[in-house]
Enzyme design. Structure first.
Site, PDB file in Angstrom:
ATOM      1  N   LEU A  73       0.797  -1.236   0.000  1.00 33.05           N
ATOM      2  CA  LEU A  73       0.000   0.000   0.000  1.00 33.05           C
ATOM      3  C   LEU A  73       0.832   1.290   0.000  1.00 33.05           C
ATOM      4  O   LEU A  73       0.509   2.238   0.708  1.00 33.05           O
ATOM      5  CB  LEU A  73      -0.986   0.003   1.172  1.00 33.05           C
ATOM      6  CG  LEU A  73      -2.090  -1.050   1.112  1.00 33.05           C
ATOM      7  CD1 LEU A  73      -3.002  -0.921   2.324  1.00 33.05           C
ATOM      8  CD2 LEU A  73      -2.908  -0.935  -0.169  1.00 33.05           C
ATOM      9  N   CYS A 129      -6.086  -6.650   1.876  1.00 30.18           N
ATOM     10  CA  CYS A 129      -4.684  -6.572   1.480  1.00 30.18           C
ATOM     11  C   CYS A 129      -3.834  -7.502   2.335  1.00 30.18           C
ATOM     12  O   CYS A 129      -3.774  -7.342   3.551  1.00 30.18           O
ATOM     13  CB  CYS A 129      -4.156  -5.148   1.604  1.00 30.18           C
ATOM     14  SG  CYS A 129      -2.445  -5.024   1.041  1.00 30.18           S
ATOM     15  N   GLY A 216      -2.446 -12.979 -11.288  1.00 31.09           N
ATOM     16  CA  GLY A 216      -2.119 -13.353 -12.659  1.00 31.09           C
ATOM     17  C   GLY A 216      -2.870 -14.616 -13.075  1.00 31.09           C
ATOM     18  O   GLY A 216      -3.652 -15.170 -12.295  1.00 31.09           O
ATOM     19  N   GLY A 242      -8.959 -11.244 -11.007  1.00 29.23           N
ATOM     20  CA  GLY A 242      -8.058 -12.321 -10.607  1.00 29.23           C
ATOM     21  C   GLY A 242      -7.677 -13.099 -11.848  1.00 29.23           C
ATOM     22  O   GLY A 242      -8.428 -13.965 -12.310  1.00 29.23           O
TER      23      GLY A 242
HETATM   24  C1  FMN Z   1       1.561  -4.861  -7.717  1.00 34.11           C
HETATM   25  C2  FMN Z   1       0.155  -5.007  -7.193  1.00 34.11           C
HETATM   26  C3  FMN Z   1      -0.347  -4.051  -6.303  1.00 34.11           C
HETATM   27  C4  FMN Z   1      -1.645  -4.169  -5.796  1.00 34.11           C
HETATM   28  N1  FMN Z   1      -2.132  -3.195  -4.970  1.00 34.11           N
HETATM   29  C5  FMN Z   1      -3.436  -3.250  -4.566  1.00 34.11           C
HETATM   30  C6  FMN Z   1      -4.009  -2.188  -3.792  1.00 34.11           C
HETATM   31  O1  FMN Z   1      -3.375  -1.164  -3.499  1.00 34.11           O
HETATM   32  N2  FMN Z   1      -5.309  -2.309  -3.394  1.00 34.11           N
HETATM   33  C7  FMN Z   1      -6.066  -3.412  -3.731  1.00 34.11           C
HETATM   34  O2  FMN Z   1      -7.240  -3.478  -3.359  1.00 34.11           O
HETATM   35  N3  FMN Z   1      -5.551  -4.423  -4.485  1.00 34.11           N
HETATM   36  C8  FMN Z   1      -4.273  -4.352  -4.904  1.00 34.11           C
HETATM   37  N4  FMN Z   1      -3.763  -5.359  -5.682  1.00 34.11           N
HETATM   38  C9  FMN Z   1      -4.618  -6.510  -6.038  1.00 34.11           C
HETATM   39  C10 FMN Z   1      -5.242  -6.350  -7.427  1.00 34.11           C
HETATM   40  O3  FMN Z   1      -6.058  -5.191  -7.488  1.00 34.11           O
HETATM   41  C11 FMN Z   1      -6.093  -7.595  -7.779  1.00 34.11           C
HETATM   42  O4  FMN Z   1      -7.119  -7.752  -6.830  1.00 34.11           O
HETATM   43  C12 FMN Z   1      -5.266  -8.871  -7.814  1.00 34.11           C
HETATM   44  O5  FMN Z   1      -3.969  -8.621  -8.298  1.00 34.11           O
HETATM   45  C13 FMN Z   1      -5.915  -9.972  -8.655  1.00 34.11           C
HETATM   46  O6  FMN Z   1      -6.071  -9.582  -9.992  1.00 34.11           O
HETATM   47  P1  FMN Z   1      -4.984  -9.945 -11.155  1.00 34.11           P
HETATM   48  O7  FMN Z   1      -4.753 -11.420 -11.091  1.00 34.11           O
HETATM   49  O8  FMN Z   1      -5.638  -9.475 -12.421  1.00 34.11           O
HETATM   50  O9  FMN Z   1      -3.732  -9.177 -10.827  1.00 34.11           O
HETATM   51  C14 FMN Z   1      -2.455  -5.265  -6.189  1.00 34.11           C
HETATM   52  C15 FMN Z   1      -1.950  -6.214  -7.089  1.00 34.11           C
HETATM   53  C16 FMN Z   1      -0.674  -6.087  -7.604  1.00 34.11           C
HETATM   54  C17 FMN Z   1      -0.173  -7.114  -8.594  1.00 34.11           C
END
Ligand code: FMN
Length: 303
Positions: A73, A129, A216, A242
């Protein structure tokens, strides 16, 4: 061309594709690649009451079909967000979803309260988080605390309130029902799955935080399953994310019950992923003679 617009918790999005919080910053870097107005909306980097530096590096690691992060964060704080980022995003003709978090209920309440008079279209309360010691996922793994924090934030905001759920729980449907009972207008899921990677030569974890959040393509089937379960357990709309990296994934997520779809890790190797997904959705609907994208939401036919 089909109608891609969706009404999500009372807010109209021109299409259902939204870069996920933490993967898109506040949009400025991406604006150099494509107009932000092409996106349904933007979920901004998780913002807290006070500025935060995040966790020490290394805080990103690649994994098979995914990535681990322990960013923790890092953000400029709510006042800076409201002063510098919201006015900028408000000129971009896209929906602004303010992703917020805090160490205490009071922090989250105060952060939401400060957003009240701004151009933000929707609050996404992150109770999931895994990368911060205090708060974060602590609120999201227990039904009582999930309901309590939702109620507290609900009481100070008239903005549509979406609560972001953790997959690191025994029953995500119980948590979803608890935040619905607490007054959430919508839920988003999934946040990252807690994971770990170890260097076998140094015997040290790759991440300085030892553990981090997995996201990912590797997590996609888990996310689809959870979105489907939650969409069938609550009456409020579901924003799915996700592992979505292609338009086919977005269709799958919507068939499972998501009416908005967020794109996270995919942006790291394909910054144009949202554009490709929007084009692919259009093509899929045209090819299947579906005039309105709403006609596919939740339309999976389980055996
Ligand atoms: C580098 C990074 C930083 C993230 N920071 C936050 C955040 O500040 N707040 C939040 O709710 N989710 C955060 N996430 C989670 C993503 O919003 C998402 O819920 C999660 O990565 C799953 O989606 P994806 O597989 O498409 O990445 C973060 C994910 C990544 C990879």
């Amino acid at each position: 061309m089909a109608n891609l617009s969706v009404n999500f918790a009372g807010v109209t999005f021109k299409n259902p594709i939204v870069p996920a919080s933490g993967a898109f910053g506040f949009g400025r870097e991406y604006e150099e690649l494509y107009p932000l107005s092409t996106l349904g909306g933007i979920s901004t980097k998780g913002t807290t009451l006070e500025p935060r530096n995040g966790n020490p590096a290394p805080r990103i690691a690649e994994t098979p079909s995914g990535m681990l992060n322990s960013v923790g964060l890092q953000n400029p704080g709510i006042d800076s967000f409201l002063e510098h980022e919201v006015p900028y995003l408000a000129t971009k003709d896209t929906r602004i979803i303010a992703n917020i978090a805090g160490s205490t209920i009071e922090d989250c309440v105060e952060t939401a309260r400060r957003i009240e008079g701004s151009a933000v279209d929707m609050i996404e309360l992150n109770i999931s988080c895994p990368n911060v010691k205090e708060g974060g996922v602590a609120f999201g793994v227990n039904c009582n605390s999930a309901q309590t924090i939702t109620e507290a934030v609900r009481n100070v905001t008239t903005k549509p309130l979406m609560v972001k759920l953790s997959p690191n729980v025994t029953s995500i449907t119980d948590i979803a029902k608890a935040v619905e009972a607490g007054g959430a207008d919508a839920v988003s899921l999934i946040n990252t799955l807690l994971g770990m990677k170890i260097d076998i030569n140094t015997r040290r974890p790759i991440l300085r935080n030892n553990v981090g959040g997995l996201s990912g393509p590797a997590v996609f089937p888990v996310a689809v399953r959870m979105v489907w379960q939650v969409a069938n357990s609550v009456s409020i709309p579901v924003c799915g994310m996700g592992g979505v990296s292609t338009w086919k994934d977005a269709v799958e997520m919507m068939l499972a019950g998501a009416s908005l779809v967020q794109i996270g890790a995919a942006l790291f190797d394909t910054p144009f992923a949202p554009m490709k997904i929007i084009d692919g959705l259009n093509q899929y609907l045209d090819d299947n003679k579906i005039e309105n994208i709403n006609d596919i939401i939740g339309k999976v036919q389980p055996w």
